[in-house]
Design an enzyme around this catalytic site. Structure first.
Site, mmCIF file in Angstrom:
data_model
loop_
_atom_site.group_PDB
_atom_site.id
_atom_site.type_symbol
_atom_site.label_atom_id
_atom_site.label_comp_id
_atom_site.label_asym_id
_atom_site.label_seq_id
_atom_site.Cartn_x
_atom_site.Cartn_y
_atom_site.Cartn_z
ATOM 1 N N LYS A 175 2.874 3.126 -1.573
ATOM 2 C CA LYS A 175 3.501 3.686 -2.775
ATOM 3 C C LYS A 175 4.598 4.667 -2.387
ATOM 4 O O LYS A 175 4.583 5.264 -1.307
ATOM 5 C CB LYS A 175 2.483 4.387 -3.675
ATOM 6 N N PRO A 198 3.436 2.351 7.368
ATOM 7 C CA PRO A 198 3.542 3.394 8.386
ATOM 8 C C PRO A 198 2.490 4.492 8.186
ATOM 9 O O PRO A 198 2.168 4.856 7.053
ATOM 10 C CB PRO A 198 4.955 3.940 8.190
ATOM 11 N N LEU A 250 3.332 7.440 2.343
ATOM 12 C CA LEU A 250 3.314 6.174 1.608
ATOM 13 C C LEU A 250 1.895 5.784 1.174
ATOM 14 O O LEU A 250 1.676 4.675 0.699
ATOM 15 C CB LEU A 250 3.904 5.055 2.481
ATOM 16 N N ALA A 251 0.957 6.713 1.338
ATOM 17 C CA ALA A 251 -0.441 6.523 0.903
ATOM 18 C C ALA A 251 -1.114 5.334 1.581
ATOM 19 O O ALA A 251 -1.892 4.610 0.952
ATOM 20 C CB ALA A 251 -0.531 6.417 -0.624
ATOM 21 N N SER A 259 -4.939 5.645 1.563
ATOM 22 C CA SER A 259 -5.477 5.353 0.226
ATOM 23 C C SER A 259 -5.444 3.854 -0.049
ATOM 24 O O SER A 259 -6.357 3.315 -0.682
ATOM 25 C CB SER A 259 -4.657 6.080 -0.845
ATOM 26 N N ASP A 299 -4.701 9.392 -4.173
ATOM 27 C CA ASP A 299 -3.859 8.221 -4.440
ATOM 28 C C ASP A 299 -4.648 6.913 -4.519
ATOM 29 O O ASP A 299 -4.057 5.853 -4.752
ATOM 30 C CB ASP A 299 -2.791 8.082 -3.342
HETATM 31 O O1 C5P Z 1 -6.308 13.711 -1.951
HETATM 32 P P1 C5P Z 1 -5.706 13.593 -0.596
HETATM 33 O O2 C5P Z 1 -6.732 13.351 0.481
HETATM 34 O O3 C5P Z 1 -4.577 12.649 -0.503
HETATM 35 O O4 C5P Z 1 -5.091 15.024 -0.305
HETATM 36 C C1 C5P Z 1 -4.735 15.442 0.981
HETATM 37 C C2 C5P Z 1 -4.341 16.901 0.911
HETATM 38 O O5 C5P Z 1 -3.111 17.045 0.215
HETATM 39 C C3 C5P Z 1 -5.319 17.794 0.172
HETATM 40 O O6 C5P Z 1 -6.320 18.265 1.031
HETATM 41 C C4 C5P Z 1 -4.422 18.916 -0.303
HETATM 42 O O7 C5P Z 1 -4.131 19.812 0.746
HETATM 43 C C5 C5P Z 1 -3.116 18.195 -0.604
HETATM 44 N N1 C5P Z 1 -2.978 17.800 -2.028
HETATM 45 C C6 C5P Z 1 -2.758 18.774 -2.975
HETATM 46 N N2 C5P Z 1 -2.624 18.435 -4.295
HETATM 47 C C7 C5P Z 1 -2.673 17.146 -4.670
HETATM 48 C C8 C5P Z 1 -2.890 16.123 -3.731
HETATM 49 C C9 C5P Z 1 -3.041 16.484 -2.396
HETATM 50 O O8 C5P Z 1 -2.695 19.967 -2.639
HETATM 51 N N3 C5P Z 1 -2.516 16.832 -5.956
#
Ligand code: C5P
Length: 316
Positions: A15, A110, A115-116, A119, A152
Site C-alpha cells: 500500500k 520492499p 509499503l506495509a 501487514s 495496516d
Molecule cells: O501498528 P503498527 O505495528 O504498524 O505500528 C508500528 C508503530 O508505528 C507503532 O508501534 C507506533 O510507534 C507507530 N504508529 C503510530 N500510530 C499509528 C500507527 C503506527 O504511532 N497510527
C-alpha cells in the site's frame, strides 16, 4: 467430508498512503490518522501448508524480480516473531485449531519501506490459514484479529482505495474509479516506523497538533479522476520526519518532479517515494530516469488500486 485444503496460497498488496494526516500522540503511543490508503498491484504471496504435528513455522524467499526489484529477504525474521507467523498463531488460538501450518512467504514488497509489507504478509497468512484450517471465519473476523497485529492489516485484507481513521484500522469506502500509474523509488535500507513517528513528535513538540482531516478536494479529485488535482493533494505528515532522518529522499522527490511526475510523496513512514505518472509509458520512462540518475536503489512502475488479500490457489 473434509473440505479444508492441504495447501493454500494467498496474495496481499503493498500500500501507499495517497494522503496521510497524523494527529497528536495518543496515550497508548499510537497516533490518530486521517488517511487515504491505496493498494498496489505489487504484492507478496503466502503459501500455507497444514502441519498435522501442530507446529507453526515460516520460511521467507524473494519473489521473481521485475515487479519490485530485489528484496532484502535477510531482513525478514524467519521465526515466530514474523508477523505472518504471529497472525497464524492468533487465528489458531481464536478458532481453537490444533493443527499447525508451514508458511512460505514469497516477498516482492520492499522490506521496511513504508509499503506495509509485514501487514500484507499477515493478511495473506490469515486468509491462507483460514483456508487450510477451515475455521469458517469471515473477512470481518479476520480483520479484527489482524488489527491487533498491525494497524495496516485490515486494509491489506480490504484493498482498493479507502479512507482510514483511528490508528488506521477503521476503514470507509472512497469512490476512486480511475486506475493510477505509480513509480516506487526504492531506497537502500529501510526506516523504522516507530522512529519516524518519534521524530515527528520531537519536531512538533512545541506546537498544538490539530485532529487530522483528509481534504475534501482530494476525494473529489479521486472520484472524477482529475490526475493533476490528485497530484497536487498528495501529502504526508510523516514526510518531514522521514526527510530529517534520510535527507537524500529530497533528491528523489526533486528528480521525480524533473521527470514530469504529476506529484510525489514519501510512502507511509518511508523511505520509499511514490511518484504519480500520467500513464503507463510515462511511469516506465520515469522509473528508467530515476535509475539512470542513481537517486534510489531501484525504481518500479506499478498501478493501483489493486484488490485486497485473496486466495489464488488451493489444493486438497
Ligand atoms: O501498528 P503498527 O505495528 O504498524 O505500528 C508500528 C508503530 O508505528 C507503532 O508501534 C507506533 O510507534 C507507530 N504508529 C503510530 N500510530 C499509528 C500507527 C503506527 O504511532 N497510527
Amino acid at each position: 467430508m473434509d473440505v479444508s485444503a492441504q495447501v493454500a496460497t494467498a496474495r496481499a498488496p503493498a500500500k501507499i498512503n495517497i494522503y496521510l494526516g497524523v494527529g497528536p500522540r495518543r496515550r497508548d503511543g499510537f497516533h490518530d490518522l486521517a488517511t487515504v490508503f491505496h493498494a498496489l498491484r505489487v504484492g507478496d504471496d503466502v503459501v500455507a501448508e497444514r502441519d498435522d504435528k501442530g507446529r507453526v513455522t515460516v520460511t521467507v524467499e524473494a519473489g521473481e524480480a521485475g515487479d519490485s526489484g530485489a528484496v532484502d529477504v535477510d531482513a525478514v525474521p524467519a521465526d515466530e516473531s514474523n508477523l505472518a507467523a504471529r497472525a497464524a498463531q492468533s487465528l489458531r488460538r481464536y478458532a481453537g485449531v490444533e493443527c499447525g501450518v508451514h508458511l512460505r512467504i514469497v516477498k516482492r514488497i520492499p522490506v521496511a519501506g513504508g509499503l506495509a509489507g509485514g501487514s500484507a504478509d499477515a493478511a495473506a497468512a490469515l486468509l491462507a490459514c483460514d483456508s487450510v484450517w477451515d475455521t469458517g471465519c469471515g473477512k470481518a473476523e479476520l480483520a479484527t484479529i489482524g488489527a491487533r497485529l498491525g494497524s495496516d492489516v485490515p486494509f491489506a485484507l480490504h484493498g482498493g482505495t479507502v479512507l482510514g481513521s483511528g490508528r488506521g484500522e477503521r476503514l470507509a469506502p472512497v469512490m476512486a474509479p480511475v486506475r493510477l500509474h505509480w513509480v516506487l523509488a526504492i531506497a537502500e535500507g529501510g526506516l523504522s516506523t516507530p522512529k519516524v513517528y518519534g521524530q515527528l513528535d520531537t519536531m512538533r513538540a512545541a506546537s498544538m497538533v490539530p485532529a487530522p482531516q483528509v481534504p475534501p478536494e482530494l476525494l473529489t479529485a479521486l472520484r472524477v479522476g482529475d490526475l493533476d488535482a490528485v497530484g497536487d493533494h498528495l501529502a504526508n505528515d510523516l514526510q518531514p520526519a522521514a526527510l530529517r532522518l534520510r535527507p537524500a529522499l529530497q533528491d528523489v522527490l526533486d528528480a521525480g518532479a524533473d521527470l514530469g511526475a504529476v506529484g510525489g510523496v514519501v510512502s507511509g513512514s518511508g523511505p520509499t517515494v511514490a511518484l504519480l505518472a500520467r500513464d503507463e509509458r510515462h511511469a516506465d520512462q520515469m522509473a528508467a530516469g530515476l535509475v539512470a540518475r542513481q537517486v534510489c536503489r531501484d525504481a518500479v512502475a506499478t498501478t493501483g488500486a489493486a484488490s485486497g488479500a485473496r486466495l489464488i490457489s488451493r489444493s486438497t
